[in-house]
Design an enzyme around this catalytic site. Structure first.
Site, PDB file in Angstrom:
ATOM      1  CB  SER A  92      14.445  28.142  33.966  1.00 49.89           C
ATOM      2  OG  SER A  92      15.413  28.536  34.920  1.00 49.89           O
TER       3      SER A  92
ATOM      4  CG  ASP B 180      13.676  28.075  43.041  1.00 49.23           C
ATOM      5  OD1 ASP B 180      13.817  29.265  43.402  1.00 49.23           O
ATOM      6  OD2 ASP B 180      13.641  27.723  41.859  1.00 49.23           O
TER       7      ASP B 180
ATOM      8  CG  HIS C 160      13.809  30.071  39.198  1.00 44.68           C
ATOM      9  ND1 HIS C 160      14.120  28.803  39.616  1.00 44.68           N
ATOM     10  CD2 HIS C 160      14.176  30.133  37.888  1.00 44.68           C
ATOM     11  CE1 HIS C 160      14.631  28.112  38.599  1.00 44.68           C
ATOM     12  NE2 HIS C 160      14.680  28.898  37.536  1.00 44.68           N
TER      13      HIS C 160
END
Lengths: 237, 237
Positions: free
Chosen positions: B11, B185, B188
């Site tokens: 990601s 979060d 990230h």
């Protein structure tokens, strides 16, 4: 192979991967399904674009699913003002744009060509931020002259049977577009203006059958892996 | 053909073209000189990455000048917690990463592989924003466990003789990194964190001889056209 989308144009394309840019937004939108390739050439008009077209298209690697062709902002520079070097007469602009569309269609008959008109100009903003060392005090392009090129672009699209994004008109539909949708130079799109263009491009691609729904997702999504045996999803790869 | 740079990872790569992302910044940096191609797969670990490697590399179109390989964040999910499906034991992580490097080098001996360690975790931030429907109250990955994977990544780079960006350590060199360089979060990178990673990638590419100075500029710059005869610059194209 993922479908390829080529962005061909002038500074409005070359700058499209900066923060808030419409090109980067498109690459993000299709992050698991298509490759977005940047072919923007700051300052170029259609006369020069036509000259380099074959070389540019030779260099994109494979047959594109779609190509955006976004020129006219520089062609619309006034013939007798500071940026006269970029000026292209309206009739020649139409011929060049028509020739660019035909050439791409001849090379790749199934590639979708999407024309984009030049964006509008906020004359007052541009006057406050003249190009380079221009101290003439005279506008070197105007919204009215650029509008003529936008209309010519639409004519070419209609004659060629290709879709067109009339970003010149679209932007002017919004209140306070001069300050909210154009950047400090009165000429390039702001982040919000870029967003509108991005959405228009997504919309046109969708009309041509290219969307998150129709493009296959490259490799299984994590959320779809079998919890008991995730490797099963990758069998045969 | 412009040099091709492939971004392969989880990601942290898939999301790299969002606003402020390091991938988009790289594409903007090389807007006239290189193609940046996105191959990010949200949630993937090195076990799955190794399975799909051949298929991914078959699909990039041509021999890349460089490939960033950016995995480990998911491998480092704790073996007995919510995201256990993603966990890969440390030794296997090293083997997988080593195998990914070897396979790329075997396919394209002159391609520069740049490893990137997983970024650090802000445990407290992550605890406040658990994944999905995880209501265990227990961290499913930690900065300490992720650090083990970062060190393993550096070992693999050293053993394979490939450059590595230790973004796990680099980020933690900054004061208040937990809140300023990581996103909401705790996992990230924030825009600023992305900026740091972008700069590190540019630096590593430069060390490998790939920079704005060494990559040819695609087509003449507008500023370099002959004012008296601009078409002269395009002769023979």
């Amino acid at each position: 192979m993922r479908p390829l989308i080529v962005l061909f144009g002038d500074s409005h394309t070359e700058e499209s991967f900066r923060e808030g840019g419409w090109g980067a937004a498109l690459a993000h939108h299709f992050s698991r399904s298509a490759d977005i390739v940047l072919r923007g050439y700051n300052g170029y008009n259609t006369r020069w674009a036509l000259k380099v077209l074959d070389r540019v298209m030779d260099g994109v690697g494979r047959s594109p699913a779609a190509i955006t062709v976004f020129f006219g902002a520089n062609d619309a520079a006034l013939a007798d003002k500071y940026n006269r070097l970029q000026h292209v007469p309206l009739d020649e602009y139409k011929e060049n744009l028509q020739a660019i569309c035909s050439s791409i269609k001849e090379r790749w008959p199934s590639t979708i060509v999407i024309l984009i008109t030049p964006p509008p100009i906020y004359d007052e903003g541009l006057q406050k931020h003249p190009s380079g060392d221009d101290n003439s005090g005279e506008l070197e392009r105007t919204n009215v002259s650029t509008g003529d090129f936008a209309k010519a672009c639409i004519d070419v699209a209609n004659n060629s049977g290709v879709p067109v994004i009339d970003i010149w008109s679209e932007i002017q539909n919004y209140p306070d577009w001069e300050k909210s949708l154009l950047g400090w130079d009165g000429m390039h799109l702001s982040d919000q203006g870029n967003r509108i263009l991005f959405e228009e491009v997504v919309k046109e691609l969708k009309k041509a059958g290219m969307s998150l729904e129709t493009f296959p997702t490259d490799l299984p999504l994590f959320a779809n892996l079998d919890e008991k045996d995730p490797l099963k999803s990758f069998t045969g790869m």
